[in-house]
Enzyme design. Structure first.
Site, PDB file in Angstrom:
ATOM      1  N   ASP A   1       1.454  -3.816  -1.005  1.00  0.00           N
ATOM      2  CA  ASP A   1       1.517  -4.974  -1.891  1.00  0.00           C
ATOM      3  C   ASP A   1       2.752  -5.805  -1.568  1.00  0.00           C
ATOM      4  O   ASP A   1       3.145  -5.886  -0.401  1.00  0.00           O
ATOM      5  CB  ASP A   1       1.515  -4.486  -3.351  1.00  0.00           C
ATOM      6  CG  ASP A   1       0.748  -5.418  -4.276  1.00  0.00           C
ATOM      7  OD1 ASP A   1       1.253  -6.515  -4.552  1.00  0.00           O
ATOM      8  OD2 ASP A   1      -0.352  -5.039  -4.719  1.00  0.00           O
TER       9      ASP A   1
ATOM     10  N   ASN B   1     -11.278 -11.593  -7.314  1.00  0.00           N
ATOM     11  CA  ASN B   1     -11.274 -12.363  -8.565  1.00  0.00           C
ATOM     12  C   ASN B   1     -12.030 -13.686  -8.501  1.00  0.00           C
ATOM     13  O   ASN B   1     -11.754 -14.592  -9.280  1.00  0.00           O
ATOM     14  CB  ASN B   1      -9.823 -12.651  -8.973  1.00  0.00           C
ATOM     15  CG  ASN B   1      -8.990 -11.408  -9.111  1.00  0.00           C
ATOM     16  OD1 ASN B   1      -9.496 -10.355  -9.488  1.00  0.00           O
ATOM     17  ND2 ASN B   1      -7.709 -11.521  -8.805  1.00  0.00           N
TER      18      ASN B   1
ATOM     19  N   SER C   1      -6.688  -6.684  -9.314  1.00  0.00           N
ATOM     20  CA  SER C   1      -5.459  -6.041  -8.838  1.00  0.00           C
ATOM     21  C   SER C   1      -4.914  -5.061  -9.857  1.00  0.00           C
ATOM     22  O   SER C   1      -4.262  -4.076  -9.506  1.00  0.00           O
ATOM     23  CB  SER C   1      -4.384  -7.090  -8.550  1.00  0.00           C
ATOM     24  OG  SER C   1      -4.552  -7.680  -7.294  1.00  0.00           O
TER      25      SER C   1
END
Length: 618
Positions: free
Chosen positions: A205, A353, A423
């Protein structure tokens, strides 16, 4: 004397009663655990004429010559002491009856960094009837449900326990983590040496805020060569990374994977925030995390992600959380995860998303058809798909809470913030899977995934059309325990449901990342070539690939043919030497890069080269 309430760490310092000089170790109301003037451990009540002395197995008073009492508690009519030995190198827990008559002594608990106040914070939790469950993680007949509620913001973690605290939420629309935590001992004691990899979650990340109180105790210290990687400017473990004590930053090519964006810290907290009474709690609050920084505020590159993935596998993580992705199908990324499957590694991937069906409009890595990928969509507090989550009957395995999730921030040592996205849903699953796998370390990755999808969900009517499992994560079911939740939501968005159903049964539109091989060398558009590429190593056998990479490596030495052609390259040894990330020298033109790649293919070292593509956080 019977101590009728839990001790609660209060003070250390002078204790003066009945003209005796003593040191107070711990107090509870008018009762104190003290070291008297002769160095013996005693229980003293203010106003009482004498002290009560706990005694060892020989009936003798306990002195501080060989060990030090650092914490005390009372559980189920038993008194227990945590005793530190050999200058704090290990701890034993002594158990007494209600009148402080010796009962038994635990085995050694080896632990570094076990400070006095930290140990007390851990030990003060009401644990279980049987002290041995500290070490085995076994659930006994009498367990406490309070330790998670000591977190000041646990009340806001609706995904773990939803009792209607958010306006419009459906009571019980949660993963039943509270049921699990209520049945298991305080997590610091749940460490199985056979489950190191299963208890380790690599977070690919934006890095993490390692100063955060919820995260700094969860960092997995690199011990690849038997002891901690020192900060001395030397690659002591020979893994190609200098001073990588915590992880690696592929955005800056350094050993500081610090989070300045916030996404990675938030993700890490949802999976593994410590149970320390200071913030929130992750779904596996005892997990170790490896921060691998492959994203910045503007995203990252596939070359960095593949290198970071190889690093995580090399460090021994059995669970890799990837709250990131992109729309381009990367052959290299597919190969990386495929090789990790052979090593028993599970990849927890956010579904994305865009609110689309990724069976039709794929998002990767979630849509890769590989057995070790667990793809996660986001549910809301009404137990339905969020308005933003991607979905797909073939490519989204399950849902997990992902809307308005509170977790750790990159700002300050105690900062928290609320985020939404798949996420956030992915690390909820990553932590839960780690929690299960740590307690069953002999299970294969495929067995863990099967358990998750077939037993570890609450079935949601209608969700079976848009996910593989047809449900939302239920951690209690995953662990094999019953929960009282019964699905009863009537708040599904019928318009959204109709749109989702209309998107099914359509063929996928796959956008392959540009790839250079022997067939298209003469026709490939040089304007598409990037500074970084990913080489697919030629060779069906590992021995063949290793021999080819040995020759390639030799050709880059000083005075050899490719000595001044590359700024950097990394052979992904942990992935079967199947991939090599390559960074060309800046002075080399795209035309010459293409020529170079052609030569490397013709020499039989590489099958081809994938052009670097964009990757974004979800």
């Amino acid at each position: 004397m019977t101590v009728s309430s839990l001790f609660d760490f209060d003070i250390t310092g002078s204790y003066d009663n009945d003209n005796s000089s003593a040191v107070a170790i711990e107090t509870s109301g008018d009762i104190s655990l003290i070291k008297d003037k002769d160095g013996h451990l005693a229980i003293k009540s203010i106003g009482a004429g004498s002290s009560l002395y706990p005694r060892d197995e020989k009936g003798e008073k306990i002195n501080y010559k060989d060990h030090v009492a650092i914490a005390a508690e009372r559980f189920d009519s038993k008194n227990q002491l945590a005793m530190s030995y050999d200058d704090g190198k290990y701890i034993k827990v002594w158990t007494f009856d209600e009148n402080w008559k010796y009962k038994k002594k635990s085995g050694k608990i080896f632990s570094s960094l076990r400070e006095f106040s930290v140990m007390e914070n851990e030990f003060m939790q009401p644990l279980t009837k049987d002290i041995e469950s500290f070490f085995t993680g076994e659930v006994t007949s009498s367990t406490s449900s309070s330790w998670q509620w000591r977190e000041p913001f646990y009340n806001y973690q609706w995904g773990l326990f939803n009792y209607g605290q958010i306006n419009g939420s459906e009571v019980g629309a949660d993963i039943d983590a509270d049921v699990v935590f209520s049945k298991t001992p305080y997590p610091y004691f749940l460490k199985d040496p056979a489950a190191v990899g299963q208890n380790t979650i690599a977070i690919l990340d934006t890095g993490i805020n390692w100063d955060h109180v919820d995260l700094n105790g969860r960092l997995d210290i690199n011990t690849n060569f038997g002891s901690r990687e020192p900060i001395d400017g030397i690659d002591n473990d020979g893994n190609g990374y200098i001073d990588d004590a915590l992880g690696w930053n592929y955005m800056g090519n350094n050993n500081a994977p610090y989070d300045v964006d916030g996404h990675g810290s938030h993700v890490a907290g949802l999976a593994a925030a410590s149970a320390n009474s200071q913030g929130i709690v992750g779904t596996n609050p005892n997990a170790s995390i490896i921060p691998v920084k492959v994203l910045g505020s503007d995203g990252g590159s596939m070359e960095g992600v593949v290198a970071g993935f190889n690093y995580a596998v090399n460090r021994g993580a059995k669970i890799i959380n990837m709250s990131l992705g992109g729309g381009s199908y990367s052959r290299a990324f597919y190969a990386a995860i495929e090789h990790a499957n052979e090593l028993g590694v599970l990849v927890i991937a956010a579904a994305g998303n865009e609110g689309v069906n990724i069976d039709h409009t794929p998002s990767y890595p979630a849509a890769f058809k590989l057995p070790n990928i667990i793809s996660v969509g986001a549910s809301d507090y009404t137990d339905w798909f969020t308005e933003f989550t991607n979905y797909g009957k073939q490519n989204v395995d399950l849902l997990a809470p992902g809307k308005d999730m509170i977790s750790n921030s990159h700002i300050s040592s105690k900062g928290l913030e609320v985020m939404s996205g798949t996420s956030m849903a992915a690390p909820i699953v990553a932590g839960a899977v780690s929690y299960l796998w740590t307690r069953n370390p002999t299970w294969s990755a495929s067995r863990v995934k099967d358990r998750l999808l077939n037993y570890g969900v609450d079935k949601i009517p209608g969700a079976e059309k848009h996910t593989v499992s047809g449900g939302r994560l239920n951690m209690a079911h995953l662990m094999g325990w019953d929960s009282k939740d019964v699905y009863k939501s009537t708040t599904q968005d019928t318009k959204t449901l109709a749109e989702m159903e209309a998107s099914t049964n359509t063929d996928p539109i796959i956008d392959y990342a540009p790839f250079i091989d022997i067939e298209n060398l003469s026709t490939f558009n040089v304007d598409e070539i990037t500074d970084d590429v990913i080489g697919i190593v030629d060779g069906d056998k590992l021995s063949e690939r290793k021999e080819g990479m040995k020759e390639f490596l030799s050709s880059t030495n000083e005075g050899e043919i490719y000595a001044d052609k590359f700024d950097n390259f990394e052979i992904c040894e942990s992935l079967g030497a199947s991939l090599t990330t390559i960074d060309f020298k800046n002075h080399i033109s795209n035309e010459n890069k293409l020529k170079l790649m052609g030569e490397l293919i013709e020499r039989g070292w590489f099958e081809g080269f994938e052009i670097n593509t964009k990757v974004s956080e979800f």
